[in-house]
Design a protein around this motif. Structure first.
Motif: not given
Length: 367
Positions: A279-292, A298-311
Protein backbone atom coordinates in the motif's frame (compact mmCIF):
# COMPACT_ATOMS: atom_id res chain seq x y z
CA UNK A 1 14.31 -2.45 -32.28
CA UNK A 2 13.51 -1.10 -28.80
CA UNK A 3 9.85 -0.64 -29.76
CA UNK A 4 9.67 -4.20 -31.07
CA UNK A 5 11.31 -5.56 -27.93
CA UNK A 6 8.81 -3.68 -25.75
CA UNK A 7 5.85 -5.10 -27.65
CA UNK A 8 7.21 -8.63 -27.45
CA UNK A 9 7.92 -8.21 -23.74
CA UNK A 10 4.37 -7.05 -23.00
CA UNK A 11 2.84 -10.03 -24.76
CA UNK A 12 5.23 -12.67 -23.44
CA UNK A 13 5.19 -11.43 -19.83
CA UNK A 14 1.38 -11.27 -19.85
CA UNK A 15 1.07 -14.81 -21.18
CA UNK A 16 3.70 -15.99 -18.72
CA UNK A 17 1.77 -14.50 -15.80
CA UNK A 18 -1.43 -16.26 -16.84
CA UNK A 19 0.38 -19.54 -17.53
CA UNK A 20 2.27 -19.38 -14.22
CA UNK A 21 -0.90 -19.12 -12.16
CA UNK A 22 -2.84 -21.81 -14.00
CA UNK A 23 0.17 -24.13 -13.96
CA UNK A 24 0.48 -23.63 -10.20
CA UNK A 25 -3.21 -24.37 -9.63
CA UNK A 26 -3.23 -27.43 -11.90
CA UNK A 27 -0.15 -28.88 -10.24
CA UNK A 28 -1.66 -28.35 -6.80
CA UNK A 29 -4.95 -29.80 -7.99
CA UNK A 30 -3.31 -32.86 -9.49
CA UNK A 31 -1.26 -33.51 -6.34
CA UNK A 32 -4.41 -33.26 -4.25
CA UNK A 33 -6.90 -35.16 -6.42
CA UNK A 34 -4.49 -37.32 -8.50
CA UNK A 35 -6.59 -36.35 -11.49
CA UNK A 36 -7.95 -33.19 -13.07
CA UNK A 37 -11.64 -32.81 -13.89
CA UNK A 38 -13.75 -29.81 -14.86
CA UNK A 39 -15.69 -30.01 -11.60
CA UNK A 40 -12.49 -29.65 -9.61
CA UNK A 41 -11.30 -26.76 -11.78
CA UNK A 42 -14.65 -25.01 -11.43
CA UNK A 43 -14.37 -25.36 -7.66
CA UNK A 44 -11.06 -23.47 -7.73
CA UNK A 45 -12.31 -20.76 -10.07
CA UNK A 46 -15.27 -20.19 -7.74
CA UNK A 47 -13.14 -19.07 -4.80
CA UNK A 48 -13.78 -15.80 -2.95
CA UNK A 49 -15.79 -13.11 -4.81
CA UNK A 50 -15.89 -15.25 -7.97
CA UNK A 51 -18.36 -17.44 -6.10
CA UNK A 52 -20.62 -14.47 -5.46
CA UNK A 53 -20.75 -13.64 -9.16
CA UNK A 54 -21.66 -17.26 -9.87
CA UNK A 55 -24.53 -17.02 -7.38
CA UNK A 56 -25.77 -13.80 -9.00
CA UNK A 57 -25.70 -15.37 -12.47
CA UNK A 58 -27.51 -18.52 -11.33
CA UNK A 59 -29.94 -17.10 -8.76
CA UNK A 60 -30.13 -13.34 -9.30
CA UNK A 61 -29.65 -10.71 -6.63
CA UNK A 62 -30.48 -11.08 -2.95
CA UNK A 63 -31.14 -7.86 -1.02
CA UNK A 64 -28.99 -8.47 2.03
CA UNK A 65 -25.96 -10.11 0.42
CA UNK A 66 -25.27 -10.36 -3.29
CA UNK A 67 -26.67 -6.90 -4.12
CA UNK A 68 -23.44 -5.53 -2.63
CA UNK A 69 -21.77 -6.54 -5.90
CA UNK A 70 -22.16 -4.35 -8.98
CA UNK A 71 -24.12 -5.71 -11.96
CA UNK A 72 -22.17 -5.26 -15.19
CA UNK A 73 -19.75 -8.18 -14.85
CA UNK A 74 -22.33 -10.83 -13.82
CA UNK A 75 -24.74 -9.43 -16.44
CA UNK A 76 -22.19 -10.04 -19.21
CA UNK A 77 -21.58 -13.56 -17.91
CA UNK A 78 -25.33 -14.19 -17.80
CA UNK A 79 -25.75 -13.02 -21.42
CA UNK A 80 -22.86 -15.20 -22.59
CA UNK A 81 -24.34 -18.16 -20.72
CA UNK A 82 -27.62 -17.65 -22.58
CA UNK A 83 -25.92 -17.41 -25.96
CA UNK A 84 -23.59 -20.39 -25.60
CA UNK A 85 -25.44 -23.49 -26.89
CA UNK A 86 -24.01 -25.80 -24.21
CA UNK A 87 -23.78 -25.70 -20.43
CA UNK A 88 -20.78 -23.77 -19.11
CA UNK A 89 -20.25 -23.00 -15.45
CA UNK A 90 -20.42 -19.22 -14.77
CA UNK A 91 -17.02 -19.09 -13.05
CA UNK A 92 -15.40 -20.63 -16.12
CA UNK A 93 -17.16 -18.11 -18.37
CA UNK A 94 -15.99 -15.31 -16.07
CA UNK A 95 -12.43 -16.64 -16.18
CA UNK A 96 -12.35 -16.81 -19.97
CA UNK A 97 -14.01 -13.39 -20.21
CA UNK A 98 -11.53 -11.76 -17.83
CA UNK A 99 -8.57 -13.32 -19.62
CA UNK A 100 -9.78 -12.07 -23.01
CA UNK A 101 -10.45 -8.58 -21.64
CA UNK A 102 -6.98 -8.41 -20.12
CA UNK A 103 -5.37 -9.48 -23.39
CA UNK A 104 -7.47 -6.85 -25.20
CA UNK A 105 -6.06 -4.27 -22.81
CA UNK A 106 -2.56 -5.46 -23.69
CA UNK A 107 -3.30 -5.27 -27.42
CA UNK A 108 -4.69 -1.76 -27.01
CA UNK A 109 -1.47 -0.72 -25.30
CA UNK A 110 0.58 -2.30 -28.09
CA UNK A 111 -1.42 -0.34 -30.65
CA UNK A 112 -0.76 2.94 -28.84
CA UNK A 113 2.92 2.15 -28.45
CA UNK A 114 3.18 1.32 -32.14
CA UNK A 115 1.58 4.65 -33.08
CA UNK A 116 4.44 6.47 -31.30
CA UNK A 117 2.16 9.27 -30.14
CA UNK A 118 4.50 11.60 -28.25
CA UNK A 119 1.55 13.46 -26.73
CA UNK A 120 0.60 10.50 -24.55
CA UNK A 121 1.59 11.10 -20.92
CA UNK A 122 3.92 8.70 -19.06
CA UNK A 123 1.09 7.49 -16.83
CA UNK A 124 -1.03 6.28 -19.75
CA UNK A 125 1.29 3.75 -21.37
CA UNK A 126 4.29 1.84 -19.99
CA UNK A 127 7.51 3.60 -20.95
CA UNK A 128 9.82 0.69 -20.16
CA UNK A 129 9.79 -3.03 -19.46
CA UNK A 130 10.31 -2.60 -15.74
CA UNK A 131 7.05 -0.79 -15.02
CA UNK A 132 5.11 -3.27 -17.12
CA UNK A 133 6.73 -6.14 -15.23
CA UNK A 134 5.65 -4.60 -11.92
CA UNK A 135 2.12 -4.18 -13.21
CA UNK A 136 1.69 -7.63 -14.69
CA UNK A 137 3.29 -9.32 -11.67
CA UNK A 138 1.69 -7.15 -9.02
CA UNK A 139 0.64 -9.26 -6.00
CA UNK A 140 -2.96 -9.97 -7.07
CA UNK A 141 -2.64 -10.04 -10.85
CA UNK A 142 -4.36 -13.44 -10.87
CA UNK A 143 -7.63 -11.45 -10.71
CA UNK A 144 -7.01 -10.42 -14.32
CA UNK A 145 -7.66 -13.97 -15.50
CA UNK A 146 -10.20 -15.27 -13.00
CA UNK A 147 -13.89 -14.52 -12.53
CA UNK A 148 -13.35 -11.07 -11.01
CA UNK A 149 -14.21 -7.57 -12.20
CA UNK A 150 -10.67 -6.22 -12.47
CA UNK A 151 -10.00 -6.97 -16.16
CA UNK A 152 -13.33 -5.46 -17.17
CA UNK A 153 -12.71 -2.40 -15.05
CA UNK A 154 -9.11 -2.11 -16.27
CA UNK A 155 -10.11 -2.09 -19.93
CA UNK A 156 -13.05 0.26 -19.39
CA UNK A 157 -11.17 2.70 -17.16
CA UNK A 158 -8.20 2.83 -19.53
CA UNK A 159 -10.50 3.41 -22.52
CA UNK A 160 -12.43 6.12 -20.70
CA UNK A 161 -9.28 7.95 -19.64
CA UNK A 162 -7.77 7.71 -23.12
CA UNK A 163 -10.96 8.99 -24.76
CA UNK A 164 -11.14 11.91 -22.32
CA UNK A 165 -7.48 12.71 -22.93
CA UNK A 166 -8.15 12.73 -26.68
CA UNK A 167 -11.11 15.13 -26.17
CA UNK A 168 -13.84 12.57 -26.93
CA UNK A 169 -15.61 13.53 -23.73
CA UNK A 170 -19.05 12.08 -24.55
CA UNK A 171 -17.63 8.64 -25.32
CA UNK A 172 -15.41 8.91 -22.25
CA UNK A 173 -18.41 9.69 -20.05
CA UNK A 174 -20.35 6.73 -21.46
CA UNK A 175 -17.50 4.31 -20.75
CA UNK A 176 -17.03 5.85 -17.30
CA UNK A 177 -20.72 5.17 -16.72
CA UNK A 178 -20.09 1.51 -17.47
CA UNK A 179 -17.23 1.62 -14.96
CA UNK A 180 -19.69 2.87 -12.33
CA UNK A 181 -21.70 -0.31 -12.93
CA UNK A 182 -18.60 -2.45 -12.39
CA UNK A 183 -16.95 -1.32 -9.15
CA UNK A 184 -17.24 1.29 -6.41
CA UNK A 185 -14.16 2.95 -7.88
CA UNK A 186 -16.07 3.60 -11.09
CA UNK A 187 -17.87 6.48 -9.41
CA UNK A 188 -14.52 8.06 -8.52
CA UNK A 189 -13.32 7.53 -12.08
CA UNK A 190 -16.42 9.23 -13.52
CA UNK A 191 -15.63 12.35 -11.48
CA UNK A 192 -12.01 12.31 -12.70
CA UNK A 193 -13.17 11.89 -16.31
CA UNK A 194 -15.38 14.99 -15.99
CA UNK A 195 -12.36 17.00 -14.78
CA UNK A 196 -10.09 15.68 -17.53
CA UNK A 197 -12.73 16.60 -20.10
CA UNK A 198 -13.22 20.16 -18.85
CA UNK A 199 -9.46 20.73 -18.88
CA UNK A 200 -9.54 20.33 -22.66
CA UNK A 201 -11.38 23.66 -22.99
CA UNK A 202 -10.43 27.25 -22.21
CA UNK A 203 -13.78 29.06 -22.05
CA UNK A 204 -15.40 28.92 -18.61
CA UNK A 205 -18.94 28.29 -19.88
CA UNK A 206 -17.63 25.43 -22.04
CA UNK A 207 -15.82 23.92 -19.06
CA UNK A 208 -18.96 24.03 -16.93
CA UNK A 209 -21.09 22.56 -19.71
CA UNK A 210 -18.73 19.67 -20.36
CA UNK A 211 -18.28 18.94 -16.67
CA UNK A 212 -22.01 18.88 -15.96
CA UNK A 213 -22.99 16.84 -19.02
CA UNK A 214 -20.16 14.39 -18.48
CA UNK A 215 -21.40 13.81 -14.95
CA UNK A 216 -25.00 13.47 -16.11
CA UNK A 217 -24.09 10.90 -18.77
CA UNK A 218 -22.05 8.77 -16.39
CA UNK A 219 -24.60 9.23 -13.62
CA UNK A 220 -27.42 8.05 -15.89
CA UNK A 221 -25.75 4.65 -16.17
CA UNK A 222 -25.32 4.37 -12.42
CA UNK A 223 -28.94 5.40 -11.90
CA UNK A 224 -30.01 2.29 -13.81
CA UNK A 225 -28.60 0.24 -10.94
CA UNK A 226 -30.44 2.38 -8.41
CA UNK A 227 -33.71 2.07 -10.32
CA UNK A 228 -33.36 -1.70 -10.48
CA UNK A 229 -32.83 -1.89 -6.72
CA UNK A 230 -35.87 0.26 -6.07
CA UNK A 231 -38.04 -1.89 -8.31
CA UNK A 232 -36.68 -5.15 -6.89
CA UNK A 233 -36.29 -4.28 -3.20
CA UNK A 234 -38.15 -0.96 -2.71
CA UNK A 235 -34.78 0.50 -1.74
CA UNK A 236 -32.65 2.31 -4.32
CA UNK A 237 -29.60 2.00 -2.08
CA UNK A 238 -29.91 -1.65 -1.10
CA UNK A 239 -26.30 -2.18 -2.20
CA UNK A 240 -25.12 0.22 0.51
CA UNK A 241 -27.11 -1.65 3.14
CA UNK A 242 -25.53 -4.90 1.95
CA UNK A 243 -22.04 -3.40 2.00
CA UNK A 244 -22.65 -2.16 5.55
CA UNK A 245 -22.32 -5.80 6.60
CA UNK A 246 -18.65 -5.57 5.66
CA UNK A 247 -16.32 -4.29 8.34
CA UNK A 248 -15.89 -0.50 8.42
CA UNK A 249 -14.30 2.08 10.68
CA UNK A 250 -16.45 3.32 13.55
CA UNK A 251 -14.82 6.74 13.90
CA UNK A 252 -12.16 8.95 12.33
CA UNK A 253 -9.45 7.82 14.73
CA UNK A 254 -9.81 4.24 13.48
CA UNK A 255 -9.14 5.48 9.97
CA UNK A 256 -5.74 6.89 10.92
CA UNK A 257 -4.96 3.95 13.21
CA UNK A 258 -5.27 1.73 10.15
CA UNK A 259 -2.01 3.10 8.77
CA UNK A 260 -0.04 2.02 11.85
CA UNK A 261 -1.76 -1.32 12.57
CA UNK A 262 -3.47 -0.08 15.71
CA UNK A 263 -7.08 -1.12 15.11
CA UNK A 264 -8.56 -4.06 17.02
CA UNK A 265 -9.03 -6.05 13.79
CA UNK A 266 -5.35 -5.63 12.90
CA UNK A 267 -2.24 -7.41 14.08
CA UNK A 268 1.47 -7.58 13.26
CA UNK A 269 1.22 -10.74 11.20
CA UNK A 270 3.16 -11.14 7.98
CA UNK A 271 -0.13 -10.93 6.07
CA UNK A 272 -0.91 -7.49 7.49
CA UNK A 273 2.63 -6.18 7.08
CA UNK A 274 2.98 -7.24 3.43
CA UNK A 275 -0.28 -5.49 2.52
CA UNK A 276 0.95 -2.36 4.29
CA UNK A 277 4.26 -2.39 2.45
CA UNK A 278 2.51 -2.74 -0.89
CA UNK A 279 0.00 0.00 0.00
CA UNK A 280 2.72 2.50 0.94
CA UNK A 281 4.73 1.71 -2.20
CA UNK A 282 1.65 2.51 -4.28
CA UNK A 283 0.90 5.61 -2.22
CA UNK A 284 4.47 6.87 -2.63
CA UNK A 285 4.45 6.61 -6.41
CA UNK A 286 0.91 7.95 -6.61
CA UNK A 287 2.23 11.41 -5.73
CA UNK A 288 4.37 11.36 -8.89
CA UNK A 289 1.11 11.79 -10.79
CA UNK A 290 0.47 15.23 -9.28
CA UNK A 291 2.56 17.22 -11.73
CA UNK A 292 1.35 15.25 -14.74
CA UNK A 293 -2.41 15.14 -14.21
CA UNK A 294 -4.37 16.41 -11.22
CA UNK A 295 -7.55 14.43 -12.11
CA UNK A 296 -5.62 11.17 -12.46
CA UNK A 297 -3.83 11.91 -9.19
CA UNK A 298 -7.23 12.51 -7.56
CA UNK A 299 -8.59 9.25 -8.98
CA UNK A 300 -5.68 7.07 -7.90
CA UNK A 301 -5.20 8.72 -4.51
CA UNK A 302 -8.91 8.51 -3.67
CA UNK A 303 -9.01 4.83 -4.65
CA UNK A 304 -6.10 4.20 -2.29
CA UNK A 305 -7.44 6.29 0.57
CA UNK A 306 -10.80 4.53 0.44
CA UNK A 307 -9.11 1.26 1.46
CA UNK A 308 -8.49 2.23 5.14
CA UNK A 309 -12.25 2.77 5.51
CA UNK A 310 -12.42 -0.94 6.34
CA UNK A 311 -10.06 -0.40 9.30
CA UNK A 312 -7.39 -2.52 7.62
CA UNK A 313 -5.50 -2.74 4.34
CA UNK A 314 -5.94 -6.41 3.55
CA UNK A 315 -7.68 -5.59 0.23
CA UNK A 316 -4.82 -3.49 -1.10
CA UNK A 317 -3.39 -6.15 -3.44
CA UNK A 318 -6.61 -6.49 -5.40
CA UNK A 319 -7.99 -2.97 -5.27
CA UNK A 320 -4.77 -1.33 -6.41
CA UNK A 321 -4.08 -3.85 -9.18
CA UNK A 322 -6.06 -1.89 -11.79
CA UNK A 323 -4.52 1.52 -10.95
CA UNK A 324 -2.27 1.37 -13.99
CA UNK A 325 -1.29 5.09 -13.88
CA UNK A 326 0.59 4.50 -10.61
CA UNK A 327 2.52 1.57 -12.07
CA UNK A 328 3.33 3.36 -15.32
CA UNK A 329 4.40 6.63 -13.68
CA UNK A 330 7.14 4.73 -11.84
CA UNK A 331 9.19 5.09 -15.03
CA UNK A 332 9.67 8.80 -14.21
CA UNK A 333 11.31 8.05 -10.85
CA UNK A 334 15.00 8.96 -10.93
CA UNK A 335 16.06 8.95 -7.27
CA UNK A 336 19.52 8.18 -5.98
CA UNK A 337 18.58 4.63 -5.01
CA UNK A 338 16.51 3.96 -8.09
CA UNK A 339 18.10 0.66 -9.17
CA UNK A 340 18.22 -1.03 -5.74
CA UNK A 341 14.67 0.12 -4.98
CA UNK A 342 13.39 -1.21 -8.30
CA UNK A 343 15.10 -4.57 -7.75
CA UNK A 344 13.65 -4.82 -4.24
CA UNK A 345 10.12 -4.02 -5.46
CA UNK A 346 10.39 -6.49 -8.36
CA UNK A 347 11.53 -9.34 -6.10
CA UNK A 348 8.88 -8.48 -3.52
CA UNK A 349 6.12 -8.39 -6.14
CA UNK A 350 7.06 -11.74 -7.68
CA UNK A 351 7.18 -13.39 -4.25
CA UNK A 352 3.82 -11.92 -3.24
CA UNK A 353 2.33 -12.72 -6.65
CA UNK A 354 3.09 -16.43 -6.35
CA UNK A 355 2.05 -16.54 -2.71
CA UNK A 356 -1.25 -14.76 -3.40
CA UNK A 357 -2.06 -17.08 -6.31
CA UNK A 358 -1.34 -20.02 -4.00
CA UNK A 359 -3.55 -18.51 -1.30
CA UNK A 360 -6.38 -18.18 -3.81
CA UNK A 361 -6.16 -21.92 -4.45
CA UNK A 362 -6.19 -22.92 -0.78
CA UNK A 363 -8.93 -20.40 0.10
CA UNK A 364 -6.61 -18.32 2.25
CA UNK A 365 -7.02 -14.53 2.05
CA UNK A 366 -5.88 -13.54 -1.45
CA UNK A 367 -6.87 -9.90 -1.89
Amino acid sequence: MELKNMKVFILISSIMMIFLHFALWLILLYNQEHTIQWTYLNRILDHWDAGWYTKIVLNGYEENQSIAFYPLFPLIIFIIKLIVPFVVYPALIGTILSTILFLLFCLLLLKLIQNKDSSLPPWLIPKNKYVWFLFVFSPASYVFHTSHTESLFLLLSFSSIYLAFKKHWISAAIVAGLCSLTKNQGIILAIAIAFISLNNYKLRHKKIKVFLFSGLISGAFFCCFLIYQYLAFKNAFAFLNAQSNWHHIQNISEYFKTFILQNTVQDYSFGAIKHHIFFFIMLFFCFFLWKHSKPIFFYCLTCLLVLPMQAELINSFRFASFLFPIFFIISTYSGKYRKPLFIFIAILFVFLNIQTAYNFYILKWAY
